[in-house]
Scaffold this motif. Structure first.
Motif: not given
Length: 133
Positions: A8, A11, A15, A26, A38, A40-43
């Motif tokens: 995390r 990530i 980010e 991503n 872990a 994440v796909r950012q907006d």
């Protein structure tokens, strides 16, 4: 072994760097066995980059090397042309980094996709730096 907390943190660091660059990406963090820890796909990150981020991380974990290091082997005329077609598909350009513990043992990998190759690598490097923070 990479912990959930470490994953995390990677990530979050990735980010933050992606946000500073203004590039939605991503980010995938895998354990040493190349299994997802872990993600994440950012907006607004490109959907097609999801698999690329995962494959960059998988490439780095399986070969214990930055993903782009395999290009010299896989390229036409290289010693192993088509290497990227092995292991269910590899990604041999920048953005995947192996993650090592203080003793040099592989604990996982990070993969980033969504920006230019140099941006993906910069974001991956920022994420990986969170291990020593």
């Amino acid at each position: 072994m990479i912990t959930t907390h470490q994953a995390r943190s990677l990530i979050a660091a990735g980010e933050a760097r992606a946000d500073a660059l203004g590039v939605p990406v991503n980010i995938a963090v895998l354990d040493a066995g190349a299994h997802l820890k872990a993600f994440v796909r950012q907006d607004s990150a490109v959907l097609g980059s999801i698999d690329i981020a995962l494959n960059k991380a998988r490439t780095a974990a399986l070969f214990r090397a930055p993903s782009e290091a395999l290009w010299d082997y896989a390229k036409p005329g290289g010693p192993s042309p088509g290497l990227e077609n092995s292991n269910g598909g590899l990604t041999v350009f920048p953005g995947g980094l192996p993650l090592l513990d203080a003793q040099g043992a592989l604990i996982g990998a990070v993969g980033v996709s969504g920006g230019a190759p140099s941006q993906d690598l910069e974001i991956a490097q920022a994420a990986a730096a969170a291990l020593s923070a």
